[in-house]
Design an enzyme around this catalytic site. Structure first.
Site, PDB file in Angstrom:
ATOM      1  CD  GLN A 199     114.692  34.723 -43.775  1.00 46.26           C
ATOM      2  OE1 GLN A 199     114.576  35.341 -45.011  1.00 46.26           O
ATOM      3  NE2 GLN A 199     114.348  33.453 -42.821  1.00 46.26           N
ATOM      4  CG  ASN A 200     112.521  38.005 -37.894  1.00 44.12           C
ATOM      5  OD1 ASN A 200     111.863  37.146 -38.957  1.00 44.12           O
ATOM      6  ND2 ASN A 200     111.546  36.428 -36.802  1.00 44.12           N
ATOM      7  CB  CYS A 256     117.922  64.134 -41.985  1.00 49.64           C
ATOM      8  SG  CYS A 256     119.239  64.032 -41.094  1.00 49.64           S
ATOM      9  CG  HIS A 311     116.468  40.903 -44.773  1.00 56.15           C
ATOM     10  ND1 HIS A 311     116.013  39.697 -44.651  1.00 56.15           N
ATOM     11  CD2 HIS A 311     116.810  41.034 -45.327  1.00 56.15           C
ATOM     12  CE1 HIS A 311     115.574  38.728 -44.992  1.00 56.15           C
ATOM     13  NE2 HIS A 311     117.003  39.531 -46.121  1.00 56.15           N
ATOM     14  CB  SER A 342     108.277  30.178 -45.808  1.00 60.91           C
ATOM     15  OG  SER A 342     108.993  31.841 -46.340  1.00 60.91           O
ATOM     16  CB  CYS A 379     123.822  63.741 -44.109  1.00 63.02           C
ATOM     17  SG  CYS A 379     122.867  63.121 -42.846  1.00 63.02           S
TER      18      CYS A 379
HETATM   19  C1  BV8 Z   1     119.438  41.225 -53.188  1.00 58.13           C
HETATM   20  C2  BV8 Z   1     112.802  43.572 -44.704  1.00 58.13           C
HETATM   21  C3  BV8 Z   1     120.244  41.305 -54.790  1.00 58.13           C
HETATM   22  C4  BV8 Z   1     112.085  44.954 -45.536  1.00 58.13           C
HETATM   23  C5  BV8 Z   1     113.001  41.554 -46.809  1.00 58.13           C
HETATM   24  C6  BV8 Z   1     113.855  35.611 -57.999  1.00 58.13           C
HETATM   25  C7  BV8 Z   1     114.377  34.569 -57.383  1.00 58.13           C
HETATM   26  C8  BV8 Z   1     114.926  34.367 -56.328  1.00 58.13           C
HETATM   27  C9  BV8 Z   1     115.233  35.992 -56.116  1.00 58.13           C
HETATM   28  C10 BV8 Z   1     114.972  36.444 -56.694  1.00 58.13           C
HETATM   29  C11 BV8 Z   1     114.048  37.222 -58.038  1.00 58.13           C
HETATM   30  N1  BV8 Z   1     113.515  38.004 -57.806  1.00 58.13           N
HETATM   31  C12 BV8 Z   1     114.485  38.975 -57.020  1.00 58.13           C
HETATM   32  C13 BV8 Z   1     115.176  38.277 -55.865  1.00 58.13           C
HETATM   33  C14 BV8 Z   1     115.924  38.590 -55.154  1.00 58.13           C
HETATM   34  C15 BV8 Z   1     114.784  39.027 -53.311  1.00 58.13           C
HETATM   35  C16 BV8 Z   1     113.742  37.479 -53.076  1.00 58.13           C
HETATM   36  O1  BV8 Z   1     114.296  37.237 -52.832  1.00 58.13           O
HETATM   37  N2  BV8 Z   1     113.124  38.270 -54.007  1.00 58.13           N
HETATM   38  C17 BV8 Z   1     111.581  36.680 -53.226  1.00 58.13           C
HETATM   39  C18 BV8 Z   1     110.168  37.197 -52.974  1.00 58.13           C
HETATM   40  C19 BV8 Z   1     111.486  35.775 -54.822  1.00 58.13           C
HETATM   41  N3  BV8 Z   1     116.013  39.039 -52.655  1.00 58.13           N
HETATM   42  C20 BV8 Z   1     116.056  40.465 -52.800  1.00 58.13           C
HETATM   43  O2  BV8 Z   1     115.982  41.221 -53.581  1.00 58.13           O
HETATM   44  C21 BV8 Z   1     117.590  40.664 -51.965  1.00 58.13           C
HETATM   45  N4  BV8 Z   1     118.287  41.030 -51.776  1.00 58.13           N
HETATM   46  O3  BV8 Z   1     118.904  39.890 -53.407  1.00 58.13           O
HETATM   47  O4  BV8 Z   1     119.683  41.545 -53.543  1.00 58.13           O
HETATM   48  C22 BV8 Z   1     121.337  42.145 -55.003  1.00 58.13           C
HETATM   49  C23 BV8 Z   1     122.573  42.362 -55.258  1.00 58.13           C
HETATM   50  C24 BV8 Z   1     123.306  43.071 -55.901  1.00 58.13           C
HETATM   51  C25 BV8 Z   1     123.074  44.919 -56.376  1.00 58.13           C
HETATM   52  C26 BV8 Z   1     121.494  44.657 -55.852  1.00 58.13           C
HETATM   53  C27 BV8 Z   1     121.051  43.161 -55.942  1.00 58.13           C
HETATM   54  C28 BV8 Z   1     116.857  41.466 -49.782  1.00 58.13           C
HETATM   55  C29 BV8 Z   1     115.460  40.435 -49.617  1.00 58.13           C
HETATM   56  C30 BV8 Z   1     115.332  41.330 -48.733  1.00 58.13           C
HETATM   57  C31 BV8 Z   1     113.646  41.602 -48.528  1.00 58.13           C
HETATM   58  N5  BV8 Z   1     113.203  42.463 -47.845  1.00 58.13           N
HETATM   59  N6  BV8 Z   1     112.613  42.584 -45.463  1.00 58.13           N
HETATM   60  C32 BV8 Z   1     110.736  44.464 -44.236  1.00 58.13           C
HETATM   61  O5  BV8 Z   1     110.291  43.151 -43.543  1.00 58.13           O
HETATM   62  O6  BV8 Z   1     110.040  45.512 -44.387  1.00 58.13           O
HETATM   63  S1  BV8 Z   1     112.536  40.126 -46.909  1.00 58.13           S
HETATM   64  C33 BV8 Z   1     111.034  39.823 -45.588  1.00 58.13           C
HETATM   65  O7  BV8 Z   1     110.485  38.041 -46.171  1.00 58.13           O
HETATM   66  C34 BV8 Z   1     111.250  39.817 -44.117  1.00 58.13           C
HETATM   67  O8  BV8 Z   1     112.626  40.312 -43.651  1.00 58.13           O
HETATM   68  C35 BV8 Z   1     111.093  37.638 -43.582  1.00 58.13           C
HETATM   69  O9  BV8 Z   1     111.799  37.822 -42.555  1.00 58.13           O
HETATM   70  C36 BV8 Z   1     111.513  37.217 -44.906  1.00 58.13           C
HETATM   71  C37 BV8 Z   1     111.621  35.739 -45.038  1.00 58.13           C
HETATM   72  O10 BV8 Z   1     109.896  35.744 -45.130  1.00 58.13           O
HETATM   73  P1  BV8 Z   1     110.119  34.731 -43.498  1.00 58.13           P
HETATM   74  O11 BV8 Z   1     110.934  35.289 -42.554  1.00 58.13           O
HETATM   75  O12 BV8 Z   1     109.879  32.991 -44.226  1.00 58.13           O
HETATM   76  O13 BV8 Z   1     107.869  34.200 -43.599  1.00 58.13           O
HETATM   77  P2  BV8 Z   1     107.150  33.625 -44.250  1.00 58.13           P
HETATM   78  O14 BV8 Z   1     106.079  34.666 -43.437  1.00 58.13           O
HETATM   79  O15 BV8 Z   1     107.585  33.866 -45.384  1.00 58.13           O
HETATM   80  O16 BV8 Z   1     107.291  32.857 -43.578  1.00 58.13           O
HETATM   81  C38 BV8 Z   1     106.800  32.531 -42.352  1.00 58.13           C
HETATM   82  C39 BV8 Z   1     107.657  31.117 -41.969  1.00 58.13           C
HETATM   83  O17 BV8 Z   1     107.065  30.567 -40.692  1.00 58.13           O
HETATM   84  C40 BV8 Z   1     106.634  29.695 -42.202  1.00 58.13           C
HETATM   85  O18 BV8 Z   1     106.857  28.591 -43.077  1.00 58.13           O
HETATM   86  C41 BV8 Z   1     105.163  29.951 -41.415  1.00 58.13           C
HETATM   87  O19 BV8 Z   1     105.119  28.176 -41.945  1.00 58.13           O
HETATM   88  C42 BV8 Z   1     106.224  29.381 -40.014  1.00 58.13           C
HETATM   89  N7  BV8 Z   1     105.614  30.020 -38.695  1.00 58.13           N
HETATM   90  C43 BV8 Z   1     104.564  30.696 -38.644  1.00 58.13           C
HETATM   91  N8  BV8 Z   1     103.766  30.193 -37.483  1.00 58.13           N
HETATM   92  C44 BV8 Z   1     105.240  30.022 -36.539  1.00 58.13           C
HETATM   93  C45 BV8 Z   1     105.881  29.081 -38.009  1.00 58.13           C
HETATM   94  N9  BV8 Z   1     106.922  28.170 -37.464  1.00 58.13           N
HETATM   95  C46 BV8 Z   1     107.122  28.077 -36.668  1.00 58.13           C
HETATM   96  N10 BV8 Z   1     106.467  28.602 -35.499  1.00 58.13           N
HETATM   97  C47 BV8 Z   1     105.419  29.091 -35.338  1.00 58.13           C
HETATM   98  N11 BV8 Z   1     104.342  29.691 -34.668  1.00 58.13           N
HETATM   99 ZN    ZN Z   2     120.966  63.650 -42.665  1.00 59.54          ZN
END
Ligand code: BV8
Ligand code: ZN
Length: 245
Positions: free
Chosen positions: A102-103, A148, A120, A190, A131
């Protein structure tokens, strides 16, 4: 360190030919990349809805680019950590291995993982709104707003924003791997963002042995076969080490 759990998972991996690994921001945390929702969370000062959405970019591309430019400048000097390297090593030991991340930080590629599926997108790629050309851009700082070279159109970060659909081809490939997996590792996520958050359950339903490796318990921990708490940068190298014993 849950050595029993590590040993059990290492045995499972040793006898698996088809393995899928899903990673989230947690695997990059030890490299210094802030996670999304942890204490050092990226979203701490902003809400995801304010910045990582097409509407936000439409409304104020300069503000959104300033945020991405800040993240790119933060991440550019950072290096993969032992967790990334352990997964690149694991890939060599498993016949049919798929890494889905996801990163958007590019650290899996930097650690030598051959074909990480960056579901992602990537901070290091941009796409022209006019374009559609999609290309790598590692300039730090980047001209804001970047234009661009081909058509002068506005460039956007080539990442998937909230509310944007994922690439269907990529999703198909991911589901194909999840359906066939014998073992799946879910590392450092998470489980807050869909559709990635459902991947562990999809694999489990299809019969995979699913392991969570995470700093803390997550709402999904109870669903997995094994949930090991700890730092990915410490646990994953141990896991690979136990495979060679
Ligand atoms: C889509 C790119 C449909 C951008 C990112 C309501 C309910 C359910 C879903 C939705 C809803 N409302 C909207 C939605 C859909 C939405 C969604 O899920 N929203 C959530 C917030 C409710 N999803 C979308 O919109 C997706 N698209 O569903 O499309 C659709 C279909 C047709 C037509 C139109 C639409 C697109 C989602 C993509 C979003 N983009 N990133 C950017 O980065 O700038 S998501 C972003 O969050 C990152 O990519 C990140 O990776 C991702 C997830 O977060 P995590 O990776 O889990 O990170 P987090 O900090 O949360 O957790 C870290 C974990 O690691 C923790 O548990 C921590 O304890 C642990 N940790 C920490 N340190 C360590 C560790 N573990 C081990 N070792 C360590 N050292
Ligand atoms: Zn262009």
């Amino acid at each position: 360190m849950d050595t029993e759990g590590i040993r059990q998972v290492a045995e499972k991996l040793k006898s698996s030919t088809r393995v899928v690994v899903l990673t989230g921001a947690g695997i990059s945390q030890e490299s210094g990349v802030p996670t999304f929702r942890g204490a050092d969370g990226l979203w701490q000062n902003f809400r995801a809805e304010d910045l990582a959405t097409p509407e936000a970019f439409e409304k104020d591309p300069v503000l959104v680019w300033r945020w991405y430019d800040w993240r790119r400048s933060l991440i550019q000097p950072l290096k993969p950590n032992p967790g990334h390297y352990a997964l690149a090593d694991l890939e060599k030991r498993i016949e049919d291995f798929t890494l889905v991340t996801q990163n958007v930080d590019g650290l899996h590629k930097a650690a030598g993982s051959k074909h990480p599926i960056e579901m992602h997108g990537s901070l290091w790629r941009v796409r022209c709104m006019q374009c559609g050309t999609d290309f790598e851009n590692r300039e730090v700082p980047i001209d804001i707003p970047p234009r661009c070279e081909t058509c002068g159109g506005l460039l956007r970060p080539a990442v998937v924003w909230f509310g944007e659909a994922l690439d269907q081809e990529i999703l198909r490939e991911i589901y194909r791997c999840l359906e066939r997996a014998e073992t799946m590792l879910v590392v450092g996520t998470s489980g807050a963002v869909q559709p990635a958050a459902s991947f562990g359950l999809v694999a489990k339903k299809a019969g995979a042995f699913v392991v969570e490796v995470n700093r803390s318990k997550t709402p999904q921990s109870a669903f997995f076969d094994v949930s090991i708490q700890g730092k990915a940068g410490e646990l994953l190298p141990h896991l690979v080490e136990h495979m060679t014993q």
